[in-house]
Scaffold this motif. Structure first.
Motif, mmCIF file in Angstrom:
data_model
loop_
_atom_site.group_PDB
_atom_site.id
_atom_site.type_symbol
_atom_site.label_atom_id
_atom_site.label_comp_id
_atom_site.label_asym_id
_atom_site.label_seq_id
_atom_site.Cartn_x
_atom_site.Cartn_y
_atom_site.Cartn_z
ATOM 1 N N ASP A 41 0.848 -1.197 0.000
ATOM 2 C CA ASP A 41 0.000 0.000 0.000
ATOM 3 C C ASP A 41 0.883 1.246 0.000
ATOM 4 O OD1 ASP A 41 -2.703 1.303 0.426
ATOM 5 O OD2 ASP A 41 -1.567 2.071 2.136
ATOM 6 N N THR A 42 0.537 2.237 -0.782
ATOM 7 C CA THR A 42 1.404 3.396 -1.002
ATOM 8 C C THR A 42 1.654 4.194 0.279
ATOM 9 O OG1 THR A 42 0.584 3.554 -3.258
ATOM 10 C CG2 THR A 42 1.670 5.495 -2.368
ATOM 11 N N VAL A 43 0.577 4.610 0.975
ATOM 12 C CA VAL A 43 0.710 5.504 2.140
ATOM 13 C C VAL A 43 1.433 4.824 3.292
ATOM 14 C CG1 VAL A 43 -0.561 6.885 3.823
ATOM 15 C CG2 VAL A 43 -1.337 6.770 1.436
ATOM 16 N N SER A 44 0.972 3.626 3.661
ATOM 17 C CA SER A 44 1.567 2.945 4.816
ATOM 18 C C SER A 44 3.019 2.571 4.550
ATOM 19 C CB SER A 44 0.756 1.695 5.158
ATOM 20 O OG SER A 44 0.752 0.813 4.040
ATOM 21 N N GLU A 75 7.787 15.705 3.447
ATOM 22 C CA GLU A 75 8.183 15.761 2.040
ATOM 23 C C GLU A 75 8.792 14.453 1.583
ATOM 24 O OE1 GLU A 75 8.740 17.286 -1.755
ATOM 25 O OE2 GLU A 75 7.519 17.964 -0.072
ATOM 26 N N ALA A 76 9.604 13.879 2.449
ATOM 27 C CA ALA A 76 10.208 12.586 2.113
ATOM 28 C C ALA A 76 9.143 11.504 1.970
ATOM 29 C CB ALA A 76 11.226 12.193 3.179
ATOM 30 N N THR A 77 8.158 11.554 2.854
ATOM 31 C CA THR A 77 7.067 10.569 2.750
ATOM 32 C C THR A 77 6.300 10.746 1.459
ATOM 33 O OG1 THR A 77 6.851 10.545 5.163
ATOM 34 C CG2 THR A 77 4.981 9.718 3.890
ATOM 35 N N ARG A 78 6.082 11.999 1.067
ATOM 36 C CA ARG A 78 5.356 12.254 -0.193
ATOM 37 C C ARG A 78 6.127 11.748 -1.406
ATOM 38 N NH1 ARG A 78 5.140 15.652 -4.214
ATOM 39 N NH2 ARG A 78 6.980 16.782 -3.457
ATOM 40 N N LEU A 79 7.435 11.996 -1.412
ATOM 41 C CA LEU A 79 8.256 11.547 -2.536
ATOM 42 C C LEU A 79 8.287 10.018 -2.626
ATOM 43 C CD1 LEU A 79 11.269 14.051 -2.266
ATOM 44 C CD2 LEU A 79 9.412 14.053 -3.947
ATOM 45 N N VAL A 80 8.423 9.392 -1.480
ATOM 46 C CA VAL A 80 8.418 7.921 -1.473
ATOM 47 C C VAL A 80 7.063 7.385 -1.928
ATOM 48 C CG1 VAL A 80 8.594 5.873 -0.007
ATOM 49 C CG2 VAL A 80 10.221 7.755 0.268
ATOM 50 N N ASP A 85 3.703 4.748 -5.828
ATOM 51 C CA ASP A 85 2.434 4.776 -6.575
ATOM 52 C C ASP A 85 2.674 4.630 -8.080
ATOM 53 O OD1 ASP A 85 -0.506 5.201 -6.486
ATOM 54 O OD2 ASP A 85 0.005 6.972 -7.692
ATOM 55 N N GLU A 86 3.738 5.332 -8.581
ATOM 56 C CA GLU A 86 4.073 5.172 -9.990
ATOM 57 C C GLU A 86 4.503 3.744 -10.306
ATOM 58 O OE1 GLU A 86 7.016 8.072 -10.763
ATOM 59 O OE2 GLU A 86 5.624 9.776 -10.779
ATOM 60 N N TYR A 87 5.287 3.185 -9.407
ATOM 61 C CA TYR A 87 5.726 1.803 -9.611
ATOM 62 C C TYR A 87 4.533 0.847 -9.604
ATOM 63 C CZ TYR A 87 7.620 -2.780 -8.401
ATOM 64 O OH TYR A 87 7.909 -4.115 -8.358
ATOM 65 N N ARG A 88 3.633 1.052 -8.639
ATOM 66 C CA ARG A 88 2.452 0.184 -8.537
ATOM 67 C C ARG A 88 1.564 0.316 -9.787
ATOM 68 N NH1 ARG A 88 -0.784 -1.860 -4.236
ATOM 69 N NH2 ARG A 88 -3.002 -1.930 -4.797
ATOM 70 N N SER A 89 1.352 1.566 -10.233
ATOM 71 C CA SER A 89 0.528 1.780 -11.424
ATOM 72 C C SER A 89 1.177 1.157 -12.658
ATOM 73 C CB SER A 89 0.299 3.278 -11.652
ATOM 74 O OG SER A 89 -0.388 3.841 -10.561
ATOM 75 N N GLY A 90 2.486 1.315 -12.778
ATOM 76 C CA GLY A 90 3.191 0.745 -13.917
ATOM 77 C C GLY A 90 3.098 -0.765 -13.951
#
Length: 388
Positions: A41-44, A75-80, A85-90
Motif C-alpha cells: 500500500d502506497t501511504v503505509s 516531504e520525504a514521505t510524499r516523494l516515497v 504509486d508510480e511503480y504500482r501503477s506501472g
C-alpha cells in the motif's frame, strides 16, 4: 428482413471461443486482484519507510535527531509515496495490457481450434447428410458404416443404416410384387383375348356380340399395354444387370422409321438430327425410352404439328413437339405413373399414363436424368434426357 442463419459448426465455434474468453477474462480479473493486493500500500509503506530511515539516523547520529524537521519528513514521505504509486501503477498497467494481449492471442487460437474441433465432431453428420443426398428409390444400397467409439453419433449413423436396410427390403419387395403381378396377369389376358377372337370368328355371330367383342379386344389390348409398361417400369427400377455399347442414334432412327405410319395418321411431321452417340446401357430399355418419347410427342400433338428429335449433343436426347400449352407447374406431375395433364390426355384411352414414368426410370437406371419444360409459343413439351 430474413434472420441470419448460422451453421452448427459456426455456433459450436462461437460457443467454444466465447466460453474460453469468459473463463480467460475471469482469470485475468482474479490475477489482477491478487497482484494488486500483493503489491504494498502506497501511504503505509511510505510512512514506514521514512520512519525507519529517521529512526536509523537517530541511532547512528544522536546529535542530528533534532535536525530532522517534521516538514522534511512529510516531504520525504510524499516523494516515497509518489515513487511507489508510480511503480504500482506501472506494474498493474503492464500486467493488464500484457494479459489482454495474451488473452486476445489465446482467444484467436481458441476460435481456430474450436473451428477445427467442431469440424471433426460434425464429420459423422456430414457423412450422414452426404449419404442421404445420394439416396434415391432406385439406389438404396449406400451405407454410412461409421467407424469410431460407441457414442451418440455412431448410434445415430447405425440407426440410419438400419432404416436404409428396412427401406431397401421394402422397396425391393414392392418392385418384385409389381413385376410378378404384371407377369401373372399377362397369361389370363392373353387367354381372354384368344377366346374373344375365336368367338368373333364365328360367321353366325350377331352384330351386337361382334360390337361387344371389338370393345373387349380394345380394352384387352389397353390392359396388355399397361401391364407391359409396368413390367418395363419394374425392370428399369431394379437397375441394369449388364451394360453394352449402344448406338443411340441408330436406335432412334429405327424408332422414327417404325413410327412413320403413326405420324402420317396423326398428321404430324417428324424431323430429326441424329449425330453419332454411343452410350453404355441396355439396348432394349433404351429403345423403349426413345419409343415412348416419340410416341408421346406424336400422340399429344395437333394436326399439321411437328416433332423434332435431336441426338448427340448435351443432353444426349431431346424431343420437342407442338401441341396444347402445358402449364409449368404441371410438368413434374407428368413423370408420375398414371398421371396425365388434362381431360384431353385423360380421355385418350390408348395410353396407360406410364410413358414418361418409364422414360425417367430408364434414364435413372443408366445413371442419368429426364426432365421437361413447356415448349413456349408452339405449345407441347421439350423433354431432355441425359445419360451417364
Amino acid at each position: 428482413m430474413k434472420p441470419l442463419r448460422l451453421s452448427v459448426r459456426t455456433k459450436l465455434t462461437a460457443l467454444y471461443g466465447g466460453t474460453f474468453l469468459v473463463v480467460g477474462l475471469a482469470l485475468l480479473v482474479v490475477n489482477y486482484l491478487l497482484v494488486s493486493s500483493t503489491l504494498p500500500d502506497t501511504v503505509s509503506f511510505a510512512a514506514d519507510s521514512t520512519g525507519g530511515v529517521a529512526l536509523e539516523r537517530a541511532q547512528t547520529y544522536p546529535m542530528d535527531t533534532e535536525m530532522i524537521m517534521p516538514a522534511q519528513r512529510a516531504e520525504a514521505t510524499r516523494l516515497v509515496a509518489t515513487s511507489i504509486d508510480e511503480y504500482r501503477s506501472g506494474v498493474l498497467s503492464t500486467l493488464l495490457w500484457q494479459s489482454l494481449v495474451a488473452l486476445a492471442i489465446a482467444g484467436a487460437l481458441a476460435v481456430l481450434f474450436g473451428w477445427l474441433m467442431a469440424s471433426r465432431a460434425l464429420r459423422p453428420l456430414h457423412a450422414i447428410t452426404t449419404t442421404a443426398r445420394k439416396l434415391e428409390v432406385e439406389n438404396l444400397n449406400r451405407r454410412i458404416n461409421l467407424d469410431g467409439p460407441d457414442d451418440e453419433l455412431k448410434e445415430l449413423a447405425d440407426t440410419f443404416d438400419g432404416m436404409l436396410d428396412r427401406l431397401a427390403v421394402s422397396f425391393d419387395s414392392q418392385k418384385r410384387f409389381v413385376a410378378n403381378a404384371s407377369h401373372e396377369l399377362r397369361t389370363p389376358l392373353a387367354v381372354q383375348r384368344t377366346l374373344v377372337e375365336v368367338a368373333m370368328a364365328d360367321p353366325d355371330v350377331s352384330p351386337e356380340v361382334r360390337k361387344l367383342g371389338e370393345h373387349l379386344i380394345y380394352t384387352n389390348e389397353r390392359s396388355e399395354r399397361m401391364i407391359e409398361g409396368l413390367l418395363v417400369l419394374a425392370r428399369s427400377d431394379r437397375g441394369l444387370a449388364s451394360r453394352s455399347p449402344v448406338r443411340l442414334d441408330e436406335v432412334t432412327a429405327t424408332v422414327i422409321r417404325s413410327a412413320s405410319t403413326m405420324a402420317e395418321e396423326a398428321g404430324v411431321t417428324v424431323e430429326s438430327r441424329l449425330r453419332p452417340r454411343t452410350v453404355s446401357g441396355d439396348p432394349v430399355l433404351l429403345e423403349r425410352l426413345v419409343t415412348n418419347l416419340v410416341h408421346n410427342a406424336i400422340t399429344y400433338n395437333r394436326k399439321g404439328g411437328w416433332v423434332h428429335v435431336d441426338i448427340g449433343g448435351d443432353p444426349a436426347l431431346a424431343v420437342r413437339n407442338t401441341g396444347p400449352q402445358v402449364p409449368l407447374d404441371a410438368v413434374p406431375t407428368l413423370f408420375e405413373p398414371f398421371r396425365r395433364l388434362s381431360a384431353d390426355r385423360t380421355g385418350d384411352s390408348r395410353n396407360a399414363g406410364l410413358g414418361l414414368s418409364i422414360v425417367r426410370s430408364i434414364a435413372q437406371a443408366h445413371g442419368g436424368t429426364a426432365g421437361a419444360e413447356p415448349g413456349g409459343r408452339s405449345g407441347g413439351l421439350v423433354v431432355r434426357v441425359r445419360l451417364g
